[in-house]
Design an enzyme around this catalytic site. Structure first.
Site, PDB file in Angstrom:
ATOM      1  N   PHE A  15       0.828  -1.213   0.000  1.00 37.98           N
ATOM      2  CA  PHE A  15       0.000   0.000   0.000  1.00 37.98           C
ATOM      3  C   PHE A  15       0.863   1.265   0.000  1.00 37.98           C
ATOM      4  O   PHE A  15       0.809   2.087  -0.923  1.00 37.98           O
ATOM      5  CB  PHE A  15      -0.938  -0.066   1.217  1.00 37.98           C
ATOM      6  CG  PHE A  15      -1.544   1.237   1.637  1.00 37.98           C
ATOM      7  CD1 PHE A  15      -2.086   2.115   0.703  1.00 37.98           C
ATOM      8  CD2 PHE A  15      -1.587   1.588   2.988  1.00 37.98           C
ATOM      9  CE1 PHE A  15      -2.658   3.327   1.105  1.00 37.98           C
ATOM     10  CE2 PHE A  15      -2.161   2.786   3.388  1.00 37.98           C
ATOM     11  CZ  PHE A  15      -2.683   3.661   2.443  1.00 37.98           C
ATOM     12  N   ASN A  38       8.438  -9.905  -1.519  1.00 37.99           N
ATOM     13  CA  ASN A  38       8.178 -11.342  -1.707  1.00 37.99           C
ATOM     14  C   ASN A  38       6.743 -11.605  -2.190  1.00 37.99           C
ATOM     15  O   ASN A  38       6.343 -12.753  -2.309  1.00 37.99           O
ATOM     16  CB  ASN A  38       8.481 -12.136  -0.430  1.00 37.99           C
ATOM     17  CG  ASN A  38       7.506 -11.836   0.697  1.00 37.99           C
ATOM     18  OD1 ASN A  38       6.624 -10.974   0.563  1.00 37.99           O
ATOM     19  ND2 ASN A  38       7.656 -12.538   1.815  1.00 37.99           N
ATOM     20  N   GLY A  42       1.501  -7.408  -1.104  1.00 40.45           N
ATOM     21  CA  GLY A  42       1.486  -6.609  -2.334  1.00 40.45           C
ATOM     22  C   GLY A  42       1.883  -7.499  -3.497  1.00 40.45           C
ATOM     23  O   GLY A  42       2.469  -8.571  -3.311  1.00 40.45           O
ATOM     24  N   ASP A  58      12.858 -12.226  -0.400  1.00 39.38           N
ATOM     25  CA  ASP A  58      12.446 -12.100   0.992  1.00 39.38           C
ATOM     26  C   ASP A  58      13.532 -11.391   1.793  1.00 39.38           C
ATOM     27  O   ASP A  58      14.724 -11.720   1.643  1.00 39.38           O
ATOM     28  CB  ASP A  58      12.215 -13.514   1.549  1.00 39.38           C
ATOM     29  CG  ASP A  58      11.348 -13.485   2.778  1.00 39.38           C
ATOM     30  OD1 ASP A  58      11.764 -12.900   3.791  1.00 39.38           O
ATOM     31  OD2 ASP A  58      10.244 -14.048   2.721  1.00 39.38           O
ATOM     32  N   TYR A 146       3.830  -7.316  17.214  1.00 39.96           N
ATOM     33  CA  TYR A 146       4.092  -6.373  16.114  1.00 39.96           C
ATOM     34  C   TYR A 146       4.769  -5.105  16.650  1.00 39.96           C
ATOM     35  O   TYR A 146       5.792  -4.664  16.121  1.00 39.96           O
ATOM     36  CB  TYR A 146       2.781  -6.030  15.400  1.00 39.96           C
ATOM     37  CG  TYR A 146       2.896  -4.884  14.421  1.00 39.96           C
ATOM     38  CD1 TYR A 146       3.545  -5.052  13.191  1.00 39.96           C
ATOM     39  CD2 TYR A 146       2.370  -3.622  14.715  1.00 39.96           C
ATOM     40  CE1 TYR A 146       3.663  -3.998  12.293  1.00 39.96           C
ATOM     41  CE2 TYR A 146       2.480  -2.567  13.822  1.00 39.96           C
ATOM     42  CZ  TYR A 146       3.131  -2.753  12.612  1.00 39.96           C
ATOM     43  OH  TYR A 146       3.243  -1.702  11.729  1.00 39.96           O
ATOM     44  N   VAL A 187      -9.271   0.313   8.988  1.00 39.14           N
ATOM     45  CA  VAL A 187     -10.685   0.686   9.075  1.00 39.14           C
ATOM     46  C   VAL A 187     -11.203   1.386   7.825  1.00 39.14           C
ATOM     47  O   VAL A 187     -12.301   1.064   7.343  1.00 39.14           O
ATOM     48  CB  VAL A 187     -10.969   1.493  10.366  1.00 39.14           C
ATOM     49  CG1 VAL A 187     -10.284   2.842  10.364  1.00 39.14           C
ATOM     50  CG2 VAL A 187     -12.452   1.675  10.592  1.00 39.14           C
ATOM     51  N   ARG A 270     -14.313  -3.953  22.051  1.00 37.65           N
ATOM     52  CA  ARG A 270     -13.496  -5.163  22.180  1.00 37.65           C
ATOM     53  C   ARG A 270     -12.482  -4.969  23.300  1.00 37.65           C
ATOM     54  O   ARG A 270     -11.982  -3.852  23.499  1.00 37.65           O
ATOM     55  CB  ARG A 270     -12.764  -5.450  20.865  1.00 37.65           C
ATOM     56  CG  ARG A 270     -13.711  -5.902  19.775  1.00 37.65           C
ATOM     57  CD  ARG A 270     -12.981  -6.117  18.478  1.00 37.65           C
ATOM     58  NE  ARG A 270     -12.437  -4.873  17.939  1.00 37.65           N
ATOM     59  CZ  ARG A 270     -11.923  -4.748  16.724  1.00 37.65           C
ATOM     60  NH1 ARG A 270     -11.861  -5.801  15.938  1.00 37.65           N
ATOM     61  NH2 ARG A 270     -11.445  -3.601  16.300  1.00 37.65           N
ATOM     62  N   GLY A 272      -9.320  -4.553  25.364  1.00 40.33           N
ATOM     63  CA  GLY A 272      -7.962  -4.072  25.070  1.00 40.33           C
ATOM     64  C   GLY A 272      -7.909  -2.974  24.029  1.00 40.33           C
ATOM     65  O   GLY A 272      -6.826  -2.471  23.734  1.00 40.33           O
ATOM     66  N   GLU A 273      -9.036  -2.588  23.452  1.00 38.45           N
ATOM     67  CA  GLU A 273      -8.965  -1.541  22.431  1.00 38.45           C
ATOM     68  C   GLU A 273      -8.627  -0.197  23.075  1.00 38.45           C
ATOM     69  O   GLU A 273      -9.254   0.207  24.067  1.00 38.45           O
ATOM     70  CB  GLU A 273     -10.286  -1.414  21.653  1.00 38.45           C
ATOM     71  CG  GLU A 273     -10.158  -0.337  20.591  1.00 38.45           C
ATOM     72  CD  GLU A 273     -11.358  -0.208  19.651  1.00 38.45           C
ATOM     73  OE1 GLU A 273     -11.382   0.770  18.913  1.00 38.45           O
ATOM     74  OE2 GLU A 273     -12.252  -1.073  19.672  1.00 38.45           O
TER      75      GLU A 273
END
Ligand SMILES: NC(=O)c1ccc[n+]([C@@H]2O[C@H](COP(=O)([O-])OP(=O)(O)OC[C@H]3O[C@@H](n4cnc5c(N)ncnc54)[C@H](O)[C@@H]3O)[C@@H](O)[C@H]2O)c1
Length: 321
Positions: A15, A38, A42, A58, A146, A187, A270, A272-273
């Site tokens: 993106f 890789n 995309g 990669d 992450y 979103v 949800r 933990g948001e």
């Protein structure tokens, strides 16, 4: 582009990468571009309109990365496993791509004497649950693998800058949206796909939670300014403004029109948001001359037009990263 004639963009089919290539190629001093990707998310087909070198490979493969650096003056490192929820389910994969991949890249750069890197990082996922606005001085407390992987990558960039004389800049993106994002699960992309399919939008909570939605063209200008500045360190790139989900939906209603009726289902928050987060971009404004201009309405308008222009080409872009 002050002596930067050839740039390696890792993850260039994605993106942000494909938008960055469009922006760089439109300049009168456009550099040569090589892409290493890789194609896990995309695809080469998504940048087929641009005259770039393409290497399918990669970032975890040191030989491939070393080869990709040949003749390169600078690197923009975007390749990553970007999926926060999946990183919780599979932290090993996330670690290998984001931490080992970034370390491989830095090591190969050291071997090949390429010492300029812009490293794509993230604000919210690194800082965790903090009182906004998020800034570069806050103590990081990542909540997901992450976020931890991006913090580790920033750490190695800092180290290579101090120990080996690299110009290493980590740019922390807020919530990026824009054209070429059909494969994303974020979103804006998710809602626009729902609207196209005349499906309901699902909002968790009352819709008053806020994020910092930055239009991808503004973000890419920030990346380019970071590259040109030659400055090492960490910079937050966003808009500096909070936007609630309800405001985002109101803006979408203004642009999508009566052919696309929008129905919103509100469900419980949800666990933990994070409710409120946006970022402080004072440092990037001051030191890079970064100055995002696009309103949410204008950015969504361009994004919607791009989604409409796909004309059934969507299936090749289905991935939900
Ligand atoms: N989009 C956002 O809102 C956002 C926010 C914060 C940070 N970022 C960071 O910006 C960067 C780009 O994100 P994006 O939204 O364009 O994501 P994206 O998933 O669209 O692009 C990532 C690209 O990297 C490639 N890739 C993945 N693993 C690879 C590997 N092991 N080797 C080579 N290529 C690989 C994918 O095929 C894809 O083309 C990422 O580092 C991401 O963490 C994005």
């Amino acid at each position: 582009m002050n002596a930067i004639r050839k740039i390696l963009i890792t993850g260039g089919c994605g993106f942000i990468g494909s938008n960055l290539i469009a922006g760089l190629m439109s300049r009168s001093d456009a550099p040569d571009i090589r892409v290493l990707d890789n194609e896990s998310l995309g695809k080469k087909a998504h940048i087929a309109e641009f005259d770039v070198d393409f290497i399918r490979g990669d970032v975890r493969d040191l030989n491939v990365v070393t080869g990709a650096l040949r003749g390169v003056d600078a690197v923009i490192h975007l390749a990553a496993d970007t999926r926060v929820v999946e990183s919780i389910a599979n932290p090993v994969h996330n670690f290998e791509v984001n931490v080992v991949g970034t370390f491989n890249l830095l090591s190969a750069m050291r071997e090949t004497n390429v010492t300029r890197i812009i490293n794509a990082s993230t604000g919210g996922a690194i800082i965790g649950d903090a009182i906004p606005p998020v800034n570069e001085g806050m103590v990081p407390a990542p909540l997901s693998p992450y976020g931890a992987s991006k913090l580790a990558a920033e750490g190695y960039c800092s180290t290579f800058s101090h120990a080996y004389g690299f110009q290493a800049t980590s740019v922390r993106f807020s919530n990026v949206y824009g054209p070429r994002s059909y494969h994303k699960g974020s979103v804006v992309s998710a809602f626009l796909k729902n609207i196209l399919r005349t499906e309901s939008l699902v909002v968790y909570g009352d819709g008053e939670q806020t994020r910092d939605y930055v239009f991808v063209e503004d973000l890419c200008t920030g990346i380019t300014k970071a590259l040109e500045s030659g400055k090492s360190g960490v910079f937050q790139l966003g808009t500096g403004l909070p936007t609630s989900i309800n405001a985002l939906i109101d803006n979408m209603l203004q642009i999508t029109g009566s052919n696309y009726p929008v129905h919103v289902n509100y469900e419980p928050y949800r666990d933990g948001e994070i409710k409120q987060t946006w970022c402080d971009i004072t440092k990037a404004r001051r030191e890079l001359g970064y100055n995002p201009q696009t309103t949410v309405l204008a950015g969504l308008q361009k994004t919607w037009e791009w989604f409409l222009s796909l004309n059934g080409e969507q299936t090749s872009r289905e991935n939900n990263a």
